[in-house]
Write an enzyme that holds these catalytic residues in place. Structure first.
Site, PDB file in Angstrom:
ATOM      1  N   LYS A 126       0.871  -1.175   0.000  1.00  0.00           N
ATOM      2  CA  LYS A 126       0.000   0.000   0.000  1.00  0.00           C
ATOM      3  C   LYS A 126       0.910   1.227   0.000  1.00  0.00           C
ATOM      4  O   LYS A 126       1.504   1.587   1.019  1.00  0.00           O
ATOM      5  CB  LYS A 126      -0.909  -0.012   1.231  1.00  0.00           C
ATOM      6  CG  LYS A 126      -1.962   1.079   1.196  1.00  0.00           C
ATOM      7  CD  LYS A 126      -2.995   0.820   2.279  1.00  0.00           C
ATOM      8  CE  LYS A 126      -4.132   1.830   2.277  1.00  0.00           C
ATOM      9  NZ  LYS A 126      -3.810   3.192   1.971  1.00  0.00           N
ATOM     10  N   LYS A 133      -6.050  -8.322  -2.456  1.00  0.00           N
ATOM     11  CA  LYS A 133      -7.162  -8.294  -3.414  1.00  0.00           C
ATOM     12  C   LYS A 133      -7.468  -9.713  -3.868  1.00  0.00           C
ATOM     13  O   LYS A 133      -6.537 -10.484  -4.138  1.00  0.00           O
ATOM     14  CB  LYS A 133      -6.782  -7.459  -4.639  1.00  0.00           C
ATOM     15  CG  LYS A 133      -6.417  -6.024  -4.304  1.00  0.00           C
ATOM     16  CD  LYS A 133      -5.872  -5.269  -5.502  1.00  0.00           C
ATOM     17  CE  LYS A 133      -5.463  -3.857  -5.064  1.00  0.00           C
ATOM     18  NZ  LYS A 133      -4.805  -3.096  -6.117  1.00  0.00           N
ATOM     19  N   CYS A 139       9.711  39.348  18.158  1.00  0.00           N
ATOM     20  CA  CYS A 139      10.776  38.420  17.794  1.00  0.00           C
ATOM     21  C   CYS A 139      11.553  37.998  19.038  1.00  0.00           C
ATOM     22  O   CYS A 139      12.019  38.857  19.793  1.00  0.00           O
ATOM     23  CB  CYS A 139      11.718  39.077  16.791  1.00  0.00           C
ATOM     24  SG  CYS A 139      13.148  38.060  16.423  1.00  0.00           S
ATOM     25  N   CYS A 149      15.230  39.702  18.616  1.00  0.00           N
ATOM     26  CA  CYS A 149      15.543  41.134  18.601  1.00  0.00           C
ATOM     27  C   CYS A 149      14.423  41.979  19.176  1.00  0.00           C
ATOM     28  O   CYS A 149      14.557  43.198  19.292  1.00  0.00           O
ATOM     29  CB  CYS A 149      15.862  41.597  17.180  1.00  0.00           C
ATOM     30  SG  CYS A 149      14.425  41.583  16.101  1.00  0.00           S
TER      31      CYS A 149
HETATM   32  S1  IVH Z   1      -6.503  -0.481  -4.708  1.00  0.00           S
HETATM   33  C1  IVH Z   1     -10.988  -0.257  -5.078  1.00  0.00           C
HETATM   34  N1  IVH Z   1      -3.923  -0.856  -4.386  1.00  0.00           N
HETATM   35  O1  IVH Z   1      -4.872   3.364  -0.765  1.00  0.00           O
HETATM   36  C2  IVH Z   1      -9.504  -0.365  -5.050  1.00  0.00           C
HETATM   37  N2  IVH Z   1      -4.894   1.133  -3.482  1.00  0.00           N
HETATM   38  O2  IVH Z   1      -6.796   3.567   1.442  1.00  0.00           O
HETATM   39  C3  IVH Z   1      -8.883   0.724  -4.262  1.00  0.00           C
HETATM   40  N3  IVH Z   1      -3.300   2.615  -2.379  1.00  0.00           N
HETATM   41  O3  IVH Z   1      -7.242   5.323  -2.469  1.00  0.00           O
HETATM   42  C4  IVH Z   1      -7.478   0.960  -4.510  1.00  0.00           C
HETATM   43  N4  IVH Z   1      -1.510   1.396  -2.762  1.00  0.00           N
HETATM   44  O4  IVH Z   1      -4.770   5.651  -3.050  1.00  0.00           O
HETATM   45  C5  IVH Z   1      -4.972  -0.037  -4.148  1.00  0.00           C
HETATM   46  N5  IVH Z   1      -1.664  -1.287  -4.210  1.00  0.00           N
HETATM   47  C6  IVH Z   1      -2.697  -0.496  -3.969  1.00  0.00           C
HETATM   48  C7  IVH Z   1      -2.570   0.738  -3.285  1.00  0.00           C
HETATM   49  C8  IVH Z   1      -3.700   1.516  -3.042  1.00  0.00           C
HETATM   50  C9  IVH Z   1      -1.972   2.526  -2.235  1.00  0.00           C
HETATM   51  C10 IVH Z   1      -4.119   3.752  -1.873  1.00  0.00           C
HETATM   52  C11 IVH Z   1      -5.106   4.295  -2.867  1.00  0.00           C
HETATM   53  C12 IVH Z   1      -6.448   4.206  -2.192  1.00  0.00           C
HETATM   54  C13 IVH Z   1      -6.046   4.149  -0.757  1.00  0.00           C
HETATM   55  C14 IVH Z   1      -7.139   3.512   0.084  1.00  0.00           C
END
Ligand code: IVH
Length: 697
Positions: A126, A308, A426, A429
């Site tokens: 992330k 995912k 300040c 000064c």
């Molecule tokens: S998937 C519906 N994959 O995390 C799918 N998001 O907290 C949503 N983010 O808005 C996004 N790395 O900006 C996805 N590998 C990743 C990610 C990721 C960072 C961010 C993204 C999202 C936020 C959600």
């Protein structure tokens, strides 16, 4: 096979432009996405130059996927709001194993599977950046937008074009009518550190963490600034038209997330290499544990991992809740936060007079170090936190870099504790502090404030500036406190005897210091300019400016009389031009320059520097080798202003028209030079045409 009809010159140019675009885009992809350079920089530069020349001579040849279009155009006035073709959702979070298992249980239920069914998943990092939505039509990037509220975002295409790892054209033979790609824009940690160091050297407020720096950058009105911040982009989501199937030779339509990542990679995107196929929940746990410690080795910030469901059909079947997909979850790393007790609020006065509130608190261990101070940035942040004396505060090491105060715990506040504010005067000064409308910073504007003087001196002797060995902060403090030094030029009036009378200064080190100061006079002009500490003139800008203006006198004239000649320098915008104008218009600064000259500074480039600069500009200047003739009255530029602009871009201005003249620039009441140009077939430009040429379009 040989063609019978000879190609027209235009067709030849078209073919060459196409070839150059393809080569250059391929080279950029190899460099920025694959990290495997295809060619040496000078080769790239030369090909780029050739394409730019072709496009300048023949503007019809410019196409939106040309690498010359990455940075271009004037600063925006603001951003348009755009509706996303497909909404950008957010993610649900899990903070522990129980929450992860609960999510998985719900997922099995909606998909009608009996536990302990194993559903293959993909684990991704992330990335702690900013989500972007990129729209491609027939393979060409046509729009880029921020997430916004998920339905509507801001259109920031010009800024996103400057991100080198975002392809301007997809690498597909038969691209779909449209493709939507989502991913994360980010600033790597080392670039972030460099940006903040540069900001510090210019006396500007620091960004709290890479994500804020990235968000601020994406909303910059001037794409040149965005380009200078070297953003990166990882793609992670692909949307294709429902009926699209790949033509032979192109990657097939993906049926799962893993294949989608590969598709994105083949289409030219940078995909984070740390994604993994995870067959079951145990593998998800192991992936999370691995990155919880492994993230510290990464060159960019992450705040967890995203899991995912791999199969896209199952994703569809699982669907969405109000705000997030049921088929994905973010596993967040535990926050590196800790409570501490505020000891005092102190204030630092920087070299530009900016007063920064600093929280000093009982030391707490955070991300491997002991932390006891954190900047509170400015008066607004202080008010927002609602900080009171003796408060218990929560401290975090943001992005594991800069400690920050996240919040206050008011329930633990001692009774009757006073609310803390910036002082009105300040701390150095005693003069009244000023906060201008629309500015975040509160400043001391007394130019002889010892804090400002100390800061200016420290900056002057620093490594990137005049690099005077042996002139430390303690010594500067003594010199200023005793009134021995009242300006930078005074440093050069110090003698060994006086210096050796100071604390902790032997006669040998005093002599060394005097020689170091003497030697610093030979530092190149760009270091001298940087050393002056003009707002917005950091090391990079100082180099660009001194290349175009080889002496302080020339720079001053341009700053005061022809600011357009300053903004004509690549990378230099109006903010910098204004700052230079203000600086040179201040009598005390003019006096400083005169005193520096008297002590033996040239405040100009030496012959060797000039020759090196000439050789460098010869290779890169926009109008290099082109000759211009000016005639008539231009609507807004005077003759000398137009000449300065042309020369700053590497062109020459001549008095008479010949076959060798590249362009005649004609204004109202142009005379015989115009008719001569027409008879010789020399192209004629009006002022707007000249400006367009100078912009590189
Ligand atoms: S998937 C519906 N994959 O995390 C799918 N998001 O907290 C949503 N983010 O808005 C996004 N790395 O900006 C996805 N590998 C990743 C990610 C990721 C960072 C961010 C993204 C999202 C936020 C959600």
């Amino acid at each position: 096979m040989s063609s019978t009809a000879p190609e027209s010159p235009l067709a030849k140019q078209q073919a060459r432009a196409l070839e150059l675009r393809r080569l250059l885009n391929q080279a950029a992809h190899a460099y920025y996405v694959l990290d495997a350079p295809l060619m040496e920089d000078p080769v790239y530069d030369q090909l780029y130059r050739e394409l730019l020349d072709l496009e300048t001579a023949q503007p019809d040849l410019v196409s939106p996927d040309s690498p010359t279009q990455r940075v271009g155009g004037a600063p925006a006035q603001g951003f348009q709001s755009v509706q996303h073709r497909i909404g950008l959702l957010s993610l649900d979070n899990a903070f522990n194993t129980a929450e992860l298992e609960a999510w998985y249980g719900r997922l099995l239920k909606v998909l009608d599977r009996e536990p302990p069914a194993a559903l293959p998943m993909v684990g991704e990092l992330k990335i702690d950046g900013n989500a972007l939505a990129l729209s491609y039509e027939h393979g060409v990037l046509v729009r880029a937008a921020t997430r916004g509220d998920g339905e509507q975002g801001e259109e920031i295409t010009a800024n996103v074009r400057t991100i080198a790892s975002v392809p301007l054209r997809l690498q597909l033979e038969h691209p779909p009518a449209w493709v939507e790609v989502r991913g994360e824009a980010l600033i790597p940690d080392d670039t972030f550190a460099a940006i903040n160091a540069e900001r510090e050297s210019r006396g500007e407020a620091l960004f709290a963490n890479p994500r804020n720096a990235c968000a601020g950058t994406l909303r910059q009105l001037d794409p040149k600034v965005v380009a200078s911040r070297r953003l990166d982009f990882f793609a992670y989501t692909l949307h294709l038209p429902e009926d699209w199937q790949a033509a032979p030779g192109d990657p097939e339509r993906p049926s799962n997330q893993w294949a989608a990542l590969q598709w994105l990679q083949q289409a030219g995107f940078k995909v984070n290499p740390n994604a993994a196929l995870l067959p079951d929940l145990a593998a998800v746990e192991a992936f999370f544990q691995h990155w919880d410690s492994g993230r510290r080795q990464l060159a960019y910030a992450t705040d967890g991992v995203v899991v995912k469901l791999n199969d896209l059909r199952l994703q569809d079947a699982a669907g969405f809740t109000q705000k997030a997909p049921r088929w994905a979850i973010a596993l967040k790393y535990p926050a590196e936060e800790a409570p501490s007790k505020l000891l005092r609020l102190s204030c630092q006065v920087g070299r530009t007079g900016v007063v920064t509130p600093v929280a000093e608190f009982e030391p707490v261990p955070l991300a491997g170090t002991s932390v006891s101070r954190a900047t509170l940035h400015n008066a607004d942040r202080l008010a927002e936190l609602d900080l009171h004396g003796g408060d218990t505060i929560v401290v975090r090491k943001a992005g594991e870099i800069i400690p920050e105060v996240v919040r206050v715990l008011p329930e633990l506040r001692p009774a009757g504790a006073p609310r803390l504010q910036l002082p009105h005067t300040c701390p150095e000064c005693g003069s009244e502090l000023v906060r201008e409308a629309g500015e975040a910073a509160t400043r001391c504007v007394n130019s002889s404030c010892p804090a400002i003087l100390r800061g200016a001196l420290r900056h002057w002797v620093s490594k990137g500036a005049l690099d005077v060995d042996g002139m430390g902060s303690k010594l500067i403090e003594q010199l200023v406190d005793r009134g021995l030094v009242r300006s930078i030029a005074d440093l050069y009036r110090l003698d060994g005897a006086l210096l050796s009378s100071l604390e902790r200064m032997g006669s040998k080190s005093a002599e060394n210091l005097v020689s170091a100061l003497e030697a610093s006079k030979a530092q190149p002009w760009h270091r001298q300019l940087y050393g002056l500490g003009i707002h917005h003139v950091g090391e990079v800008n100082a180099k660009a400016l001194t290349k175009a203006f080889p002496s302080a006198a020339e720079l001053a004239t341009a700053a005061l009389e022809t600011p357009e000649a300053i903004t004509a320098v690549y990378g230099i915008g109006t903010e910098i031009a204004q700052s230079l104008q203000q600086w040179f218009a201040t009598p005390a600064n003019q006096e400083l320059l005169t005193s520096l000259e008297r002590t033996g500074f040239s405040l100009a480039a030496t012959d060797t520097e000039l020759r090196a600069a000439e050789a460098a500009t010869a290779a890169t200047a926009l109008l290099n080798g082109q000759t211009f003739v000016l005639t008539g009255t231009l609507p807004s530029l005077s003759r000398s202003q137009a000449q300065a602009l042309i020369e700053a871009a590497g062109g020459k201005v001549s008095g008479s028209v010949s076959k060798k003249t590249s362009y005649v620039v004609a204004g109202a009441e142009a005379g015989s030079k115009l008719s001569k140009a027409e008879s010789l077939g020399v192209p004629v430009l009006d002022e707007a045409g000249l400006q367009a040429l100078l912009q590189g379009s």
